[in-house]
Design a protein around this motif. Structure first.
Motif, mmCIF file in Angstrom:
data_model
loop_
_atom_site.group_PDB
_atom_site.id
_atom_site.type_symbol
_atom_site.label_atom_id
_atom_site.label_comp_id
_atom_site.label_asym_id
_atom_site.label_seq_id
_atom_site.Cartn_x
_atom_site.Cartn_y
_atom_site.Cartn_z
ATOM 1 N N THR A 228 -44.795 68.370 1.039
ATOM 2 C CA THR A 228 -45.987 68.870 1.716
ATOM 3 C C THR A 228 -47.152 67.904 1.519
ATOM 4 O O THR A 228 -47.024 66.882 0.835
ATOM 5 N N ARG A 229 -48.315 68.253 2.081
ATOM 6 C CA ARG A 229 -49.507 67.410 1.936
ATOM 7 C C ARG A 229 -49.860 67.169 0.474
ATOM 8 O O ARG A 229 -50.379 66.108 0.131
ATOM 9 N N GLY A 230 -49.552 68.124 -0.389
ATOM 10 C CA GLY A 230 -49.881 67.969 -1.795
ATOM 11 C C GLY A 230 -49.155 66.830 -2.479
ATOM 12 O O GLY A 230 -49.567 66.390 -3.557
ATOM 13 N N ASP A 231 -48.087 66.331 -1.870
ATOM 14 C CA ASP A 231 -47.315 65.235 -2.458
ATOM 15 C C ASP A 231 -47.755 63.862 -1.956
ATOM 16 O O ASP A 231 -47.349 62.841 -2.522
ATOM 17 N N LEU A 232 -48.559 63.817 -0.912
ATOM 18 C CA LEU A 232 -48.791 62.556 -0.222
ATOM 19 C C LEU A 232 -49.591 61.556 -1.040
ATOM 20 O O LEU A 232 -49.273 60.359 -1.037
ATOM 21 N N ALA A 233 -50.626 61.998 -1.729
ATOM 22 C CA ALA A 233 -51.445 61.048 -2.496
ATOM 23 C C ALA A 233 -50.610 60.380 -3.581
ATOM 24 O O ALA A 233 -50.710 59.159 -3.802
ATOM 25 N N ARG A 234 -49.777 61.165 -4.269
ATOM 26 C CA ARG A 234 -48.904 60.586 -5.289
ATOM 27 C C ARG A 234 -47.918 59.608 -4.667
ATOM 28 O O ARG A 234 -47.683 58.516 -5.192
ATOM 29 N N GLU A 260 -50.972 63.691 9.964
ATOM 30 C CA GLU A 260 -52.384 63.292 10.002
ATOM 31 C C GLU A 260 -52.840 62.750 8.656
ATOM 32 O O GLU A 260 -53.516 61.713 8.583
ATOM 33 N N GLU A 261 -52.479 63.427 7.567
ATOM 34 C CA GLU A 261 -52.889 62.985 6.233
ATOM 35 C C GLU A 261 -52.169 61.698 5.841
ATOM 36 O O GLU A 261 -52.768 60.813 5.206
ATOM 37 N N ALA A 262 -50.894 61.565 6.203
ATOM 38 C CA ALA A 262 -50.169 60.338 5.904
ATOM 39 C C ALA A 262 -50.821 59.139 6.580
ATOM 40 O O ALA A 262 -50.948 58.061 5.981
ATOM 41 N N ARG A 263 -51.250 59.323 7.814
ATOM 42 C CA ARG A 263 -51.937 58.247 8.518
ATOM 43 C C ARG A 263 -53.233 57.873 7.804
ATOM 44 O O ARG A 263 -53.576 56.689 7.682
ATOM 45 N N ARG A 264 -53.957 58.874 7.337
ATOM 46 C CA ARG A 264 -55.214 58.605 6.632
ATOM 47 C C ARG A 264 -54.956 57.784 5.377
ATOM 48 O O ARG A 264 -55.776 56.922 5.010
ATOM 49 N N LEU A 265 -53.827 58.027 4.728
ATOM 50 C CA LEU A 265 -53.464 57.307 3.506
ATOM 51 C C LEU A 265 -52.736 56.000 3.801
ATOM 52 O O LEU A 265 -52.267 55.339 2.887
ATOM 53 N N ARG A 266 -52.620 55.649 5.073
ATOM 54 C CA ARG A 266 -51.991 54.398 5.509
ATOM 55 C C ARG A 266 -50.516 54.337 5.133
ATOM 56 O O ARG A 266 -49.979 53.277 4.810
ATOM 57 N N LEU A 267 -49.863 55.480 5.186
ATOM 58 C CA LEU A 267 -48.426 55.556 4.998
ATOM 59 C C LEU A 267 -47.732 55.517 6.353
ATOM 60 O O LEU A 267 -48.181 56.169 7.304
ATOM 61 N N GLU A 268 -46.650 54.766 6.454
ATOM 62 C CA GLU A 268 -45.839 54.838 7.660
ATOM 63 C C GLU A 268 -45.064 56.164 7.651
ATOM 64 O O GLU A 268 -44.815 56.744 6.590
#
Length: 326
Positions: A228-234, A260-268
């Protein structure tokens, strides 16, 4: 007045589907149907043992919300009533489908998309001997992307054999948590030499902290480590890409927010799937728009898909018809 029905189905796989942690010969899915007047919304999920799911447990979770769903529970309130996972996915996707049917607009428009285009999917080669995987690759060498399951002695031989059999196709390697960090450090430069574009979930999710600060020569993608979104920053500190799946995210609603959040974090972004029918793939077509990697080949691995299903032209997946979903 709404009515909820749900049940389990079994769909035979063509041969067997084998990954590092085991093989299976059928896809066990749960299908939800929500009707309101003449409108019908459907969703399909895959209870996955790796995440502690069982068919019985998923059906129990869905049944626990029967009264609320039939009383009009919407997608937004559903998110707080069940945890992310297969049960919420089936309900969420059924509610998206129902809302689209009631509104008379396609689900992709409700999701804020301007259009829904065909996408090109990976085609997965099951874990096997180098010779067997090369044979499978040769038979599918004209596909634009092949995804190889690895996770044992001889992995480099497997990838080299597939590359020799399919010299022009893009390659993705998926270890399903089967490698150690030492093995990854040894294999990654060799995979880069073989022009592998992506290594998916190389380490066990509990051990992937070792990836922080390491410059991999091949793009790394989180799968089991990202739900989920909660895992993306890590994940952004350890990987360059994330595999977003409806069953992990708990439905299209959370998955759209994840993109949307993955894009903000520059993740493919990779949009993936479990082995299931076209009904499970159809909502993910919305997610797949613009994704760098698409892996929605689940129906291609089955002996037979449901009717109507998605239309596959080789590896090109056409958008679903309203009769299927959305």
């Amino acid at each position: 007045m709404r009515k909820l029905t749900c049940g389990a189905e079994r769909w035979p796989i063509a041969g067997a589907f084998t990954i590092a942690r085991g093989a299976k010969t059928e896809a066990q899915v749960v299908v939800v149907e929500i009707t309101e007047g003449d409108a019908r919304g459907r969703g399909e999920c895959v209870p996955y043992a790796r995440y502690g799911d069982t068919v019985e447990g998923v059906l129990s979770q869905i049944e626990s919300l029967r009264d609320a769903i039939e009383a009009g529970l919407d997608r937004e309130r559903l998110q707080a009533r069940l945890p992310a996972g297969a049960a919420r996915n089936a309900l969420d996707c059924a509610l998206w489908d129902l809302e689209a049917k009631l509104a008379g607009h396609p689900a992709w428009r409700l999701a804020g998309r301007a259009r829904l285009d065909p996408v090109k999917t990976c085609y997965t080669l099951s874990f096997a001997s180098p010779e067997a995987m090369a044979q499978a690759a040769r038979a599918n060498a004209r596909r634009p992307m092949l995804k190889l399951k690895i996770g044992g002695a001889g992995d480099l031989d497997r990838v080299a054999a597939v590359r020799a059999a399919a010299p022009r196709t893009r390659l993705v390697v998926d270890a399903n948590e089967a490698l150690t960090f030492e093995e990854l450090r040894r294999l990654a430069p060799e995979f880069a030499r073989l022009d592998v574009k992506l290594i998916e979930q190389p380490l066990p999710a509990a051990d992937d902290g070792a990836l922080e600060g390491w410059a991999s020569p091949v793009l790394l993608c989180a799968d089991e480590s990202c739900h989920t979104r909660g895992d993306l920053a890590r994940c952004a500190a350890r990987y360059g890409a994330v595999n977003i799946k409806l069953d992990k995210a708990g439905g299209l609603s959370e998955a759209l927010a994840m993109v949307e959040e993955a894009r903000r974090l520059r993740l493919e972004v990779m949009v993936g799937c479990m082995v299931a029918t076209s009904l499970a793939m159809a909502p993910a077509m919305i997610l797949a728009q613009g994704a760098e990697f698409v892996d929605l080949d689940g129906p291609l691995l089955l002996a037979k898909d449901r009717e109507p299903g998605l239309r596959f032209l080789g590896s090109l997946v056409e958008p679903p018809t309203p009769e299927l979903w959305g």
